[in-house]
Design an enzyme around this catalytic site. Structure first.
Site: not given
Length: 494
Positions: A166, A242-243, A262-263, A300, A394
């Site tokens: 992203n 990511g996820s 970092e989710l 996010c 999300e």
């Protein structure tokens, strides 16, 4: 019209782009195509490293560890300054590349490039002042007479940086720049759908001087080859964006490694009763509509939930709907476009299915709800039931839900009623409520007077709960990549 952004091929009429192996260009035996999610056009062809080349890159990183850690601060800072300057000089080229491979509207792609330039500039500055050392007298007790402790930070070792699609340039910068700043070799794995921006950054890095061979590599390997890199003991630090599903799978598989995650998020914008003036509501509605839909909602900290007190709810909803309907959708290369396609058609199909699930369970569709290939119209829902997928997961798409509450207590409880905790925005003029939000909201960041989507690249950024652990933001990532080591000097006349 739209299709997935990646198709593997073994031969090609056009020469594929090289990847970067220990700072030099290299090609493998296979390649894959990167295509536009907007019109399916071929954007680029990328060479894939062989297993032997991946091994060479990792061995080079491990071999460069001591030399790189001992590199003078001015050398690392000069390399980072070079990247910042060259990236700024090629800003429009980089922005056009992001738009082509990612589908991000050009206005947002230009902003991403500007942020990446700042990341490298900040890293150059931090490289010069980081790790000055902290001295501590030990003669506070009789056994420490004549002793002084000096504490400094040193790299854990080579870093495996795994970046998402992203923000294919700026989130790569947030992996690479702090690693160079502390002298930690890095193996960068870009997202398979969007590797071209990272390879452009590699081209710029290749023009730096003073960094040892093996200090960095950019390896566009397939996701199914990632576990081998994750498990490799020569890469003691993993920085993943990511996820949550993939992130915690990585962390659980290597419990002895230093893993920062970092989710995802389910970001809420809270509008309290004192934020009631016409200009107040206009500002809140504009920021909410913009940041629910920028990047196609693929951020996010994109606004996913609006939680408003009853006193302002109706007036706010009217303005939010008008602003959302005013978002310009279409060709991401057009300067007027606000909302482009999602990364691929499968992502848009997923968003559509989640909206359909919400409506089937009782949510009211106020606007949007249509899919066209990889594009999905900016969408607003009200009365979202708690058992809807969108209430729990999300969205990662241009979807916004509206929630009415009676007071600040109920609003803050609603923010915390999520397994995610990345950032929240609170629209209030009340300084006491601002500090209360900071104290009570279970998130990594609270933004007062604005949407939760605000991020300055030098500030600490990260979440709690299923939104991850560790912090990005250049100085804070540098701390994550390093550990404290104490030196005790004996026999001193203090």
């Amino acid at each position: 019209m739209c299709r997935k952004g990646r198709t593997t091929v073994t031969t090609s009429a056009a020469a594929p782009s090289a990847f970067w192996l220990a700072g030099r260009p290299a090609t493998g035996q296979d390649s894959f195509d990167v295509t536009s999610s907007w019109d399916g056009a071929l954007v680029g062809r990328v060479s894939v490293p062989t297993d032997a080349q991946v091994e060479e890159a990792v061995a080079a990183a491990a071999g460069a560890q001591r030399e790189f850690a001992a590199t003078s601060a001015h050398v690392r800072a000069a390399a980072l300054d070079h990247v910042a300057r060259e990236l700024a000089a090629r800003a429009e080229e980089a922005a056009r590349l992001i738009t082509a491979e990612n589908g991000k509207p050009i206005k947002w792609a230009r902003g991403e490039v500007g942020r990446a330039v700042s990341v490298f500039r900040w890293a150059a500055e931090e490289a010069r002042r980081f790790n000055g050392g902290e001295a501590q007298r030990l003669d506070t007790d009789p056994g420490g007479v004549g002793r002084l402790a000096l504490t400094r930070r040193f790299p854990h070792g080579p870093v495996l940086g795994i970046a998402p699609f992203n923000f294919p340039l700026n989130l790569v910068a947030h992996k690479v720049a702090p690693a160079i700043a502390v002298g930690a070799p890095i193996i960068l794995k870009p997202a398979p759908a969007t590797p071209l921006s990272a390879l452009l950054l590699g081209e710029i890095l290749a023009g730096t001087t003073g960094l040892p061979a093996g200090a960095w590599s950019v390896l566009p390997v397939e996701n199914d080859r990632m576990p081998a890199l994750v498990q490799d003991p020569r890469l003691p630090v993993i920085s993943f964006t990511g996820s949550d599903t993939v992130g915690y799978r990585i962390k659980d598989s290597v419990p002895r490694k230093h893993v920062t995650l970092e989710l995802g998020g389910n970001a809420a914008a809270v509008v309290l009763a004192d934020w009631s003036g016409e200009e107040d509501l206009e500002w809140a509605a504009t920021r909410i509509a913009t940041f629910a839909n920028y990047q196609g909602g693929q951020s996010c900290i994109s606004v996913q939930r609006v939680i408003a007190e009853s006193a302002v709810y109706d007036a706010l909803v009217e303005k939010v709907l008008a602003k959302v309907r005013g978002q310009v959708t279409g060709d991401p290369a057009d300067d007027a476009t606000d909302v482009g396609p999602l990364v691929n058609e499968a992502a848009a199909e997923r968003v559509a299915s989640w909206v359909d699930d919400a409506v089937a369970k009782g949510a009211k569709l106020l606007t949007g709800g249509e899919r066209d290939g990889a594009g999905y119209a900016p969408t607003v829902l009200a009365e979202l039931p708690g058992d809807a997928i969108l209430a729990q997961a999300e969205a990662f798409g241009p979807v916004l839900s509206l929630h009415r509450v009676n007071d600040a207590d109920e609003a803050f409880a609603a923010v915390n009623d999520s397994r995610y905790g990345l950032q929240a925005g609170v629209f209030t003029h009340d300084i006491q409520l601002a500090f209360r939000a900071h104290r009570e909201l279970e998130v990594g960041g609270v933004i007062i007077g604005d949407a939760p989507s605000y991020r300055a690249d030098q500030m600490p950024y990260g979440g709690v709960k299923d939104s991850g652990n560790g912090r990005e933001g250049v100085k804070f990532a540098m701390e994550d990549y390093t550990y404290e080591r104490v030196l005790v000097l004996t026999g001193l006349d203090l």
